[in-house]
Design a protein around this motif. Structure first.
Motif, PDB file in Angstrom:
ATOM      1  N   GLU A   9      -8.435 -13.351  17.025  1.00  0.00           N
ATOM      2  CA  GLU A   9      -7.850 -12.653  15.882  1.00  0.00           C
ATOM      3  C   GLU A   9      -6.421 -12.260  16.213  1.00  0.00           C
ATOM      4  OE1 GLU A   9      -8.600  -8.484  13.535  1.00  0.00           O
ATOM      5  OE2 GLU A   9     -10.342  -9.759  13.864  1.00  0.00           O
ATOM      6  N   PHE A  10      -5.505 -12.532  15.288  1.00  0.00           N
ATOM      7  CA  PHE A  10      -4.117 -12.117  15.435  1.00  0.00           C
ATOM      8  C   PHE A  10      -3.483 -12.062  14.061  1.00  0.00           C
ATOM      9  CE2 PHE A  10      -3.958 -16.738  15.738  1.00  0.00           C
ATOM     10  CZ  PHE A  10      -2.974 -17.052  14.813  1.00  0.00           C
ATOM     11  N   PHE A  11      -2.388 -11.327  13.961  1.00  0.00           N
ATOM     12  CA  PHE A  11      -1.634 -11.321  12.714  1.00  0.00           C
ATOM     13  C   PHE A  11      -0.185 -10.950  12.981  1.00  0.00           C
ATOM     14  CE2 PHE A  11      -3.072  -6.993  13.141  1.00  0.00           C
ATOM     15  CZ  PHE A  11      -2.039  -6.212  12.625  1.00  0.00           C
ATOM     16  N   VAL A  26      12.162  -0.269   9.841  1.00  0.00           N
ATOM     17  CA  VAL A  26      11.004   0.541   9.454  1.00  0.00           C
ATOM     18  C   VAL A  26       9.726  -0.299   9.494  1.00  0.00           C
ATOM     19  CG1 VAL A  26       9.954   1.856   7.567  1.00  0.00           C
ATOM     20  CG2 VAL A  26      12.387   2.129   8.067  1.00  0.00           C
ATOM     21  N   LEU A  27       9.794  -1.523   8.977  1.00  0.00           N
ATOM     22  CA  LEU A  27       8.606  -2.377   8.980  1.00  0.00           C
ATOM     23  C   LEU A  27       8.201  -2.739  10.403  1.00  0.00           C
ATOM     24  CD1 LEU A  27       6.443  -3.829   7.389  1.00  0.00           C
ATOM     25  CD2 LEU A  27       7.989  -5.804   7.228  1.00  0.00           C
ATOM     26  N   TRP A  28       9.158  -3.039  11.256  1.00  0.00           N
ATOM     27  CA  TRP A  28       8.823  -3.392  12.643  1.00  0.00           C
ATOM     28  C   TRP A  28       8.158  -2.218  13.355  1.00  0.00           C
ATOM     29  CZ3 TRP A  28       9.026  -7.387  10.490  1.00  0.00           C
ATOM     30  CH2 TRP A  28      10.048  -8.315  10.404  1.00  0.00           C
ATOM     31  N   ARG A  29       8.627  -1.024  13.082  1.00  0.00           N
ATOM     32  CA  ARG A  29       8.018   0.179  13.679  1.00  0.00           C
ATOM     33  C   ARG A  29       6.558   0.299  13.225  1.00  0.00           C
ATOM     34  NH1 ARG A  29      10.511   6.254  12.966  1.00  0.00           N
ATOM     35  NH2 ARG A  29       8.922   7.345  14.150  1.00  0.00           N
ATOM     36  N   SER A  30       6.308   0.102  11.934  1.00  0.00           N
ATOM     37  CA  SER A  30       4.926   0.129  11.428  1.00  0.00           C
ATOM     38  C   SER A  30       4.103  -0.992  12.039  1.00  0.00           C
ATOM     39  CB  SER A  30       4.906  -0.002   9.903  1.00  0.00           C
ATOM     40  OG  SER A  30       5.478   1.120   9.299  1.00  0.00           O
ATOM     41  N   ALA A  31       4.690  -2.186  12.143  1.00  0.00           N
ATOM     42  CA  ALA A  31       3.969  -3.334  12.706  1.00  0.00           C
ATOM     43  C   ALA A  31       3.520  -3.046  14.131  1.00  0.00           C
ATOM     44  CB  ALA A  31       4.859  -4.575  12.656  1.00  0.00           C
ATOM     45  N   GLN A  32       4.406  -2.462  14.918  1.00  0.00           N
ATOM     46  CA  GLN A  32       4.056  -2.136  16.295  1.00  0.00           C
ATOM     47  C   GLN A  32       2.946  -1.082  16.338  1.00  0.00           C
ATOM     48  OE1 GLN A  32       7.147  -0.340  18.668  1.00  0.00           O
ATOM     49  NE2 GLN A  32       6.278  -1.158  20.555  1.00  0.00           N
ATOM     50  N   ASN A  33       3.057  -0.060  15.518  1.00  0.00           N
ATOM     51  CA  ASN A  33       2.062   1.016  15.510  1.00  0.00           C
ATOM     52  C   ASN A  33       0.710   0.576  14.982  1.00  0.00           C
ATOM     53  OD1 ASN A  33       3.255   3.436  16.558  1.00  0.00           O
ATOM     54  ND2 ASN A  33       4.644   3.388  14.814  1.00  0.00           N
ATOM     55  N   LEU A  93      -5.451  -5.534  -3.133  1.00  0.00           N
ATOM     56  CA  LEU A  93      -5.519  -5.242  -1.706  1.00  0.00           C
ATOM     57  C   LEU A  93      -6.753  -4.404  -1.383  1.00  0.00           C
ATOM     58  CD1 LEU A  93      -4.160  -5.373   1.100  1.00  0.00           C
ATOM     59  CD2 LEU A  93      -2.947  -3.274   0.476  1.00  0.00           C
ATOM     60  N   GLU A  94      -7.117  -3.524  -2.296  1.00  0.00           N
ATOM     61  CA  GLU A  94      -8.233  -2.601  -2.058  1.00  0.00           C
ATOM     62  C   GLU A  94      -9.548  -3.328  -1.767  1.00  0.00           C
ATOM     63  OE1 GLU A  94      -5.017  -0.678  -4.417  1.00  0.00           O
ATOM     64  OE2 GLU A  94      -6.119  -2.543  -4.657  1.00  0.00           O
ATOM     65  N   THR A  95      -9.722  -4.551  -2.274  1.00  0.00           N
ATOM     66  CA  THR A  95     -10.971  -5.296  -2.060  1.00  0.00           C
ATOM     67  C   THR A  95     -10.748  -6.578  -1.267  1.00  0.00           C
ATOM     68  OG1 THR A  95     -10.709  -6.395  -4.202  1.00  0.00           O
ATOM     69  CG2 THR A  95     -12.054  -4.372  -4.153  1.00  0.00           C
ATOM     70  N   PHE A  96      -9.543  -6.808  -0.805  1.00  0.00           N
ATOM     71  CA  PHE A  96      -9.202  -8.042  -0.091  1.00  0.00           C
ATOM     72  C   PHE A  96      -9.801  -8.057   1.308  1.00  0.00           C
ATOM     73  CE2 PHE A  96      -6.026 -10.422   2.551  1.00  0.00           C
ATOM     74  CZ  PHE A  96      -6.243 -11.667   1.993  1.00  0.00           C
ATOM     75  N   GLU A  97     -10.415  -9.187   1.686  1.00  0.00           N
ATOM     76  CA  GLU A  97     -10.908  -9.384   3.045  1.00  0.00           C
ATOM     77  C   GLU A  97      -9.808 -10.099   3.826  1.00  0.00           C
ATOM     78  OE1 GLU A  97     -14.745 -11.184   3.530  1.00  0.00           O
ATOM     79  OE2 GLU A  97     -15.649  -9.899   2.017  1.00  0.00           O
ATOM     80  N   HIS A  98      -9.180  -9.389   4.728  1.00  0.00           N
ATOM     81  CA  HIS A  98      -8.079  -9.950   5.504  1.00  0.00           C
ATOM     82  C   HIS A  98      -8.572 -11.084   6.394  1.00  0.00           C
ATOM     83  CE1 HIS A  98      -5.199  -6.678   4.559  1.00  0.00           C
ATOM     84  NE2 HIS A  98      -6.311  -5.974   4.413  1.00  0.00           N
ATOM     85  N   PRO A  99      -7.830 -12.187   6.450  1.00  0.00           N
ATOM     86  CA  PRO A  99      -8.206 -13.267   7.374  1.00  0.00           C
ATOM     87  C   PRO A  99      -8.083 -12.801   8.822  1.00  0.00           C
ATOM     88  CG  PRO A  99      -6.630 -14.046   5.727  1.00  0.00           C
ATOM     89  CD  PRO A  99      -6.686 -12.550   5.618  1.00  0.00           C
ATOM     90  N   ARG A 100      -8.897 -13.374   9.677  1.00  0.00           N
ATOM     91  CA  ARG A 100      -8.840 -13.010  11.103  1.00  0.00           C
ATOM     92  C   ARG A 100      -7.520 -13.427  11.729  1.00  0.00           C
ATOM     93  NH1 ARG A 100     -13.416 -12.602  14.249  1.00  0.00           N
ATOM     94  NH2 ARG A 100     -12.748 -14.359  15.514  1.00  0.00           N
ATOM     95  N   SER A 140       3.895  -1.695   5.182  1.00  0.00           N
ATOM     96  CA  SER A 140       3.146  -0.684   5.927  1.00  0.00           C
ATOM     97  C   SER A 140       1.788  -0.409   5.277  1.00  0.00           C
ATOM     98  CB  SER A 140       3.958   0.611   6.020  1.00  0.00           C
ATOM     99  OG  SER A 140       5.152   0.386   6.742  1.00  0.00           O
ATOM    100  N   ILE A 141       1.744  -0.414   3.955  1.00  0.00           N
ATOM    101  CA  ILE A 141       0.465  -0.218   3.253  1.00  0.00           C
ATOM    102  C   ILE A 141      -0.485  -1.370   3.569  1.00  0.00           C
ATOM    103  CG2 ILE A 141      -0.626  -0.187   0.962  1.00  0.00           C
ATOM    104  CD1 ILE A 141       1.880   1.401   0.002  1.00  0.00           C
ATOM    105  N   VAL A 142       0.009  -2.596   3.546  1.00  0.00           N
ATOM    106  CA  VAL A 142      -0.826  -3.758   3.858  1.00  0.00           C
ATOM    107  C   VAL A 142      -1.339  -3.670   5.291  1.00  0.00           C
ATOM    108  CG1 VAL A 142      -0.793  -6.267   4.160  1.00  0.00           C
ATOM    109  CG2 VAL A 142       0.262  -5.245   2.139  1.00  0.00           C
ATOM    110  N   LEU A 143      -0.466  -3.304   6.230  1.00  0.00           N
ATOM    111  CA  LEU A 143      -0.887  -3.183   7.630  1.00  0.00           C
ATOM    112  C   LEU A 143      -1.923  -2.081   7.812  1.00  0.00           C
ATOM    113  CD1 LEU A 143       2.536  -3.633   9.442  1.00  0.00           C
ATOM    114  CD2 LEU A 143       0.666  -5.298   9.265  1.00  0.00           C
ATOM    115  N   TYR A 144      -1.732  -0.978   7.128  1.00  0.00           N
ATOM    116  CA  TYR A 144      -2.712   0.107   7.218  1.00  0.00           C
ATOM    117  C   TYR A 144      -4.062  -0.342   6.667  1.00  0.00           C
ATOM    118  CZ  TYR A 144      -5.128   4.498   6.611  1.00  0.00           C
ATOM    119  OH  TYR A 144      -6.071   5.487   6.658  1.00  0.00           O
TER     120      TYR A 144
END
Length: 153
Positions: A9-11, A26-33, A93-100, A140-144
């Motif tokens: 698994e990776f993204f 800002v996005l990179w900071r969220s991505a890292q966190n 997004l609320e019901t989306f199954e994220h790919p591995r 950031s919302i998508v990553l969360y």
């Protein structure tokens, strides 16, 4: 005992033709966190930003692609493109199954994703918002949402 790299698994997350460099930081900071494996840009390049307070761009792999074809031709094997776009075909997004294994692709705030990026995305997602959001906030919302304990496809 099985090593963590067998989870398969990776993204990654990136912006196509980003409008303002501050949003990248800002996005990179969220991505890292929030556990991204890598970050990228298509079109406009990253420049060091004060908003990247953790210096994520030097702490995790960063890739730059000149155009969408360059990006598409260098996708990691098995990775799915998840375009984030206000589009009638987009899944909530609320019901989306994220790919591995996937890459999240966001567009510039003023133009969104290009038609080519929309058409070639394996999935499109959107979330409850009447108007478009700042690209770093949207990413950031998508990553969360990915970080939540939800099923993976």
């Amino acid at each position: 005992m099985q090593p963590d790299n067998f989870t398969n698994e990776f993204f990654g997350i990136g912006i196509q033709n980003g409008k303002t460099p501050e949003n990248l930081g800002v996005l990179w900071r969220s991505a890292q966190n929030l556990g991204a494996s890598f970050i990228f840009t298509i079109g406009n390049r990253y420049a060091k930003q004060a908003s990247d307070t953790h210096n994520a761009v030097s702490a995790m792999p960063y890739y730059h692609y000149d155009n969408f074809d360059d990006f598409f031709n260098h996708l990691p094997k098995g990775a799915r493109i998840v375009g984030v776009e206000l589009d009638e075909r987009a899944q909530p997004l609320e019901t989306f199954e994220h790919p591995r294994r996937c890459v999240y692709l966001l567009g510039a705030e003023d133009h969104g994703l290009t038609r080519e990026a929309i058409d070639r995305s394996h999935f499109l997602v959107k979330f409850s918002s009447t108007l478009s959001l700042n690209v770093a906030v949207a990413g950031s919302i998508v990553l969360y949402d990915r970080a939540l304990a939800k099923p993976r496809s």
